[in-house]
Motif scaffolding. Structure first.
Motif, PDB file in Angstrom:
ATOM      1  N   HIS A   1       0.807  -1.221   0.000  1.00 14.96           N
ATOM      2  CA  HIS A   1       0.000   0.000   0.000  1.00 14.96           C
ATOM      3  C   HIS A   1       0.838   1.268   0.000  1.00 14.96           C
ATOM      4  O   HIS A   1       0.310   2.351  -0.278  1.00 14.96           O
ATOM      5  N   ALA A   2       2.113   1.150   0.331  1.00  9.95           N
ATOM      6  CA  ALA A   2       3.030   2.294   0.267  1.00  9.95           C
ATOM      7  C   ALA A   2       4.433   1.761   0.005  1.00  9.95           C
ATOM      8  O   ALA A   2       4.882   0.819   0.659  1.00  9.95           O
ATOM      9  N   LEU A   3       5.110   2.365  -0.963  1.00 11.83           N
ATOM     10  CA  LEU A   3       6.464   1.964  -1.333  1.00 11.83           C
ATOM     11  C   LEU A   3       7.438   3.037  -0.865  1.00 11.83           C
ATOM     12  O   LEU A   3       7.252   4.222  -1.147  1.00 11.83           O
ATOM     13  N   VAL A   4       8.479   2.613  -0.158  1.00  9.67           N
ATOM     14  CA  VAL A   4       9.439   3.568   0.403  1.00  9.67           C
ATOM     15  C   VAL A   4      10.844   3.207  -0.056  1.00  9.67           C
ATOM     16  O   VAL A   4      11.324   2.092   0.191  1.00  9.67           O
ATOM     17  N   CYS A   5      11.492   4.144  -0.718  1.00  3.45           N
ATOM     18  CA  CYS A   5      12.883   3.964  -1.122  1.00  3.45           C
ATOM     19  C   CYS A   5      13.780   4.506  -0.011  1.00  3.45           C
ATOM     20  O   CYS A   5      13.562   5.608   0.496  1.00  3.45           O
ATOM     21  N   VAL A   6      14.775   3.721   0.372  1.00  2.00           N
ATOM     22  CA  VAL A   6      15.691   4.095   1.448  1.00  2.00           C
ATOM     23  C   VAL A   6      17.081   4.296   0.856  1.00  2.00           C
ATOM     24  O   VAL A   6      17.588   3.431   0.140  1.00  2.00           O
ATOM     25  N   MET A   7      17.671   5.448   1.174  1.00  6.04           N
ATOM     26  CA  MET A   7      18.981   5.790   0.608  1.00  6.04           C
ATOM     27  C   MET A   7      19.827   6.523   1.643  1.00  6.04           C
ATOM     28  O   MET A   7      19.328   7.442   2.311  1.00  6.04           O
ATOM     29  N   PRO A   8      21.100   6.164   1.814  1.00  5.09           N
ATOM     30  CA  PRO A   8      21.964   6.939   2.713  1.00  5.09           C
ATOM     31  C   PRO A   8      22.216   8.326   2.130  1.00  5.09           C
ATOM     32  O   PRO A   8      22.563   8.459   0.950  1.00  5.09           O
ATOM     33  N   ALA A   9      22.051   9.353   2.941  1.00 11.13           N
ATOM     34  CA  ALA A   9      22.195  10.725   2.458  1.00 11.13           C
ATOM     35  C   ALA A   9      23.590  10.980   1.902  1.00 11.13           C
ATOM     36  O   ALA A   9      23.753  11.709   0.912  1.00 11.13           O
ATOM     37  N   ASP A  10      24.612  10.384   2.513  1.00  7.87           N
ATOM     38  CA  ASP A  10      25.979  10.669   2.088  1.00  7.87           C
ATOM     39  C   ASP A  10      26.377   9.928   0.816  1.00  7.87           C
ATOM     40  O   ASP A  10      27.451  10.172   0.266  1.00  7.87           O
ATOM     41  N   LEU A  11      25.511   9.035   0.314  1.00  9.99           N
ATOM     42  CA  LEU A  11      25.852   8.262  -0.883  1.00  9.99           C
ATOM     43  C   LEU A  11      24.989   8.621  -2.087  1.00  9.99           C
ATOM     44  O   LEU A  11      25.090   7.974  -3.130  1.00  9.99           O
ATOM     45  N   VAL A  12      24.143   9.651  -1.958  1.00  9.21           N
ATOM     46  CA  VAL A  12      23.256  10.019  -3.065  1.00  9.21           C
ATOM     47  C   VAL A  12      24.046  10.306  -4.338  1.00  9.21           C
ATOM     48  O   VAL A  12      23.652   9.898  -5.435  1.00  9.21           O
ATOM     49  N   SER A  13      25.179  10.964  -4.206  1.00 13.28           N
ATOM     50  CA  SER A  13      25.978  11.333  -5.381  1.00 13.28           C
ATOM     51  C   SER A  13      26.889  10.205  -5.855  1.00 13.28           C
ATOM     52  O   SER A  13      27.512  10.326  -6.919  1.00 13.28           O
ATOM     53  N   LEU A  14      26.976   9.133  -5.082  1.00 13.07           N
ATOM     54  CA  LEU A  14      27.911   8.053  -5.402  1.00 13.07           C
ATOM     55  C   LEU A  14      27.236   6.780  -5.877  1.00 13.07           C
ATOM     56  O   LEU A  14      27.918   5.841  -6.285  1.00 13.07           O
ATOM     57  N   ILE A  15      25.914   6.734  -5.827  1.00 11.88           N
ATOM     58  CA  ILE A  15      25.207   5.507  -6.183  1.00 11.88           C
ATOM     59  C   ILE A  15      25.394   5.213  -7.675  1.00 11.88           C
ATOM     60  O   ILE A  15      25.423   6.128  -8.504  1.00 11.88           O
ATOM     61  N   SER A  16      25.545   3.952  -8.021  1.00 10.59           N
ATOM     62  CA  SER A  16      25.827   3.581  -9.410  1.00 10.59           C
ATOM     63  C   SER A  16      24.597   3.746 -10.291  1.00 10.59           C
ATOM     64  O   SER A  16      23.450   3.681  -9.824  1.00 10.59           O
ATOM     65  N   ASP A  17      24.827   3.941 -11.574  1.00 15.35           N
ATOM     66  CA  ASP A  17      23.736   4.089 -12.536  1.00 15.35           C
ATOM     67  C   ASP A  17      22.882   2.828 -12.590  1.00 15.35           C
ATOM     68  O   ASP A  17      21.662   2.896 -12.794  1.00 15.35           O
ATOM     69  N   GLU A  18      23.518   1.670 -12.404  1.00 18.99           N
ATOM     70  CA  GLU A  18      22.779   0.408 -12.465  1.00 18.99           C
ATOM     71  C   GLU A  18      21.757   0.316 -11.332  1.00 18.99           C
ATOM     72  O   GLU A  18      20.614  -0.109 -11.550  1.00 18.99           O
ATOM     73  N   VAL A  19      22.164   0.709 -10.128  1.00 15.38           N
ATOM     74  CA  VAL A  19      21.256   0.661  -8.986  1.00 15.38           C
ATOM     75  C   VAL A  19      20.159   1.712  -9.132  1.00 15.38           C
ATOM     76  O   VAL A  19      18.987   1.454  -8.831  1.00 15.38           O
ATOM     77  N   VAL A  20      20.504   2.885  -9.629  1.00 18.35           N
ATOM     78  CA  VAL A  20      19.494   3.928  -9.872  1.00 18.35           C
ATOM     79  C   VAL A  20      18.450   3.425 -10.856  1.00 18.35           C
ATOM     80  O   VAL A  20      17.243   3.640 -10.673  1.00 18.35           O
ATOM     81  N   LYS A  21      18.892   2.751 -11.910  1.00 15.48           N
ATOM     82  CA  LYS A  21      17.948   2.219 -12.898  1.00 15.48           C
ATOM     83  C   LYS A  21      16.992   1.221 -12.265  1.00 15.48           C
ATOM     84  O   LYS A  21      15.781   1.211 -12.555  1.00 15.48           O
ATOM     85  N   LYS A  22      17.499   0.371 -11.375  1.00 13.15           N
ATOM     86  CA  LYS A  22      16.639  -0.596 -10.706  1.00 13.15           C
ATOM     87  C   LYS A  22      15.596   0.100  -9.841  1.00 13.15           C
ATOM     88  O   LYS A  22      14.411  -0.262  -9.857  1.00 13.15           O
ATOM     89  N   MET A  23      16.026   1.095  -9.085  1.00 14.03           N
ATOM     90  CA  MET A  23      15.080   1.820  -8.228  1.00 14.03           C
ATOM     91  C   MET A  23      14.056   2.568  -9.069  1.00 14.03           C
ATOM     92  O   MET A  23      12.877   2.641  -8.709  1.00 14.03           O
ATOM     93  N   ARG A  24      14.497   3.119 -10.196  1.00  9.24           N
ATOM     94  CA  ARG A  24      13.595   3.835 -11.092  1.00  9.24           C
ATOM     95  C   ARG A  24      12.575   2.869 -11.717  1.00  9.24           C
ATOM     96  O   ARG A  24      11.396   3.203 -11.848  1.00  9.24           O
ATOM     97  N   ASP A  25      13.028   1.671 -12.086  1.00  8.89           N
ATOM     98  CA  ASP A  25      12.113   0.664 -12.651  1.00  8.89           C
ATOM     99  C   ASP A  25      11.027   0.298 -11.648  1.00  8.89           C
ATOM    100  O   ASP A  25       9.849   0.145 -12.004  1.00  8.89           O
ATOM    101  N   VAL A  26      11.428   0.139 -10.393  1.00  4.57           N
ATOM    102  CA  VAL A  26      10.459  -0.188  -9.353  1.00  4.57           C
ATOM    103  C   VAL A  26       9.470   0.963  -9.182  1.00  4.57           C
ATOM    104  O   VAL A  26       8.258   0.746  -9.053  1.00  4.57           O
ATOM    105  N   ARG A  27       9.976   2.170  -9.192  1.00  6.03           N
ATOM    106  CA  ARG A  27       9.102   3.344  -9.049  1.00  6.03           C
ATOM    107  C   ARG A  27       8.075   3.413 -10.173  1.00  6.03           C
ATOM    108  O   ARG A  27       6.891   3.664  -9.935  1.00  6.03           O
ATOM    109  N   LEU A  28       8.503   3.196 -11.403  1.00  6.14           N
ATOM    110  CA  LEU A  28       7.589   3.269 -12.549  1.00  6.14           C
ATOM    111  C   LEU A  28       6.531   2.176 -12.467  1.00  6.14           C
ATOM    112  O   LEU A  28       5.358   2.406 -12.788  1.00  6.14           O
ATOM    113  N   ALA A  29       6.939   0.985 -12.033  1.00  2.67           N
ATOM    114  CA  ALA A  29       5.972  -0.113 -11.883  1.00  2.67           C
ATOM    115  C   ALA A  29       4.946   0.224 -10.816  1.00  2.67           C
ATOM    116  O   ALA A  29       3.741  -0.010 -10.989  1.00  2.67           O
ATOM    117  N   ALA A  30       5.404   0.777  -9.698  1.00  3.44           N
ATOM    118  CA  ALA A  30       4.485   1.169  -8.626  1.00  3.44           C
ATOM    119  C   ALA A  30       3.546   2.274  -9.092  1.00  3.44           C
ATOM    120  O   ALA A  30       2.360   2.286  -8.735  1.00  3.44           O
TER     121      ALA A  30
END
Length: 285
Positions: free
Chosen positions: A166-195
């Motif tokens: 009923h609610a989807l929550v993405c969890v991310m460390p604040a200090d790693l926002v600029s360091l996260i890999s493109d591959e992981v971002v794509k996965k999180m984005r895919d989940v967001r679009l599906a939701a």
């Protein structure tokens, strides 16, 4: 030149702050705590509002569940196992966690904890999509690269409204926002679009704010005055497309031995919004 270099370094380390908070923050927790304690799903077909957490490895998903439980029980707990040194996901199974309201009852919401996303391994995006629809049963152990199939024992072929997320929550460390890999971002984005296709509301929490910003480490009440953290919220919003008013900053309980009202505040605000958004989704179905 030396002064400029010092200011630049200080700002990069999260030292600069706004003269006024960029988000109003009530530091009295009674109202939010009373709301959560009195909450009950209005839809009779739903016994528990289900909140699914996803994000990269080490983001603090399990720690957030422990932190919520700590706030509601008034003591620091560690029921959900966490790990501080592993480079891969410490959560190996799809688990559901309920929090005791009293010795004989639970709060009417459930947290589903998932294996973290990794560049090449970790949680399967397609399994998360199935979980959103309620097809994944508790205890399912994901195998990287292998999607859950209808013929598998852990596949729920007829999910009820109570089984769905009923609610989807993405969890991310604040200090790693600029360091996260493109591959992981794509996965999180895919989940967001599906939701989004399913109409499921989405929020995000940026954890480890004290590690990201020295001013916040000194005083958690500075969390919404930090220029550095505001920049991270802006960047994360652009990265995943989640509106800024759906992104919350929290510090999980990690080194503390007792609960603290200042740490509780941001956690309660985030939890309340998860419940409010999830309740709206249930009522709109």
């Amino acid at each position: 030149m030396h002064i400029y270099m010092y200011i630049s370094y200080f700002t990069a380390m999260g030292g600069a702050s706004f003269s006024q908070p960029w988000r109003s923050m009530p530091w009295t927790n009674e109202e939010n705590l009373n709301f959560i304690k009195s909450y009950k799903p209005q839809n009779n077909d739903v016994e528990n509002l289900r909140i699914l957490l996803h994000g990269p490895v080490g983001a603090g998903k399990s720690s957030f569940i422990n932190s919520v439980e700590s706030v509601l029980l008034g003591r620091v707990t560690g029921r959900v196992m966490t790990d501080t040194i592993s480079g891969c996901s410490f959560t190996k199974k799809y688990k559901a966690f309920k929090i005791h309201k009293d010795p004989e009852s639970f709060y009417p919401f459930i947290f589903n904890d998932t294996m973290g996303f990794e560049q090449r391994n970790g949680m399967n995006v397609e399994d998360i999509k199935l979980a959103l629809m309620g097809h994944v049963t508790e205890g399912y152990k994901p195998i990287p690269g292998v999607q859950l199939k209808e013929s598998d024992q852990e596949y729920n072929s007829c999910p009820s409204l109570d089984d769905r997320v009923h609610a989807l929550v993405c969890v991310m460390p604040a200090d790693l926002v600029s360091l996260i890999s493109d591959e992981v971002v794509k996965k999180m984005r895919d989940v967001r679009l599906a939701a989004s296709d399913m109409g499921i509301p989405q929020l995000a929490i940026l954890t480890k704010v004290d590690e990201a910003c020295p001013e916040v480490k000194n005083n958690i009440k500075n969390v919404y005055e930090s220029n550095y953290l505001k920049e991270k919220v802006d960047k994360f919003s652009l990265m995943l497309g989640i509106p800024q008013n759906c992104i919350f900053l929290v510090k999980n309980y990690e080194s503390e031995l007792q609960t603290n009202e200042d740490i509780n505040g941001p956690i309660l605000i985030a939890l309340r919004q998860m419940i409010v958004y999830g309740e709206d989704f249930i009522n709109n179905l």
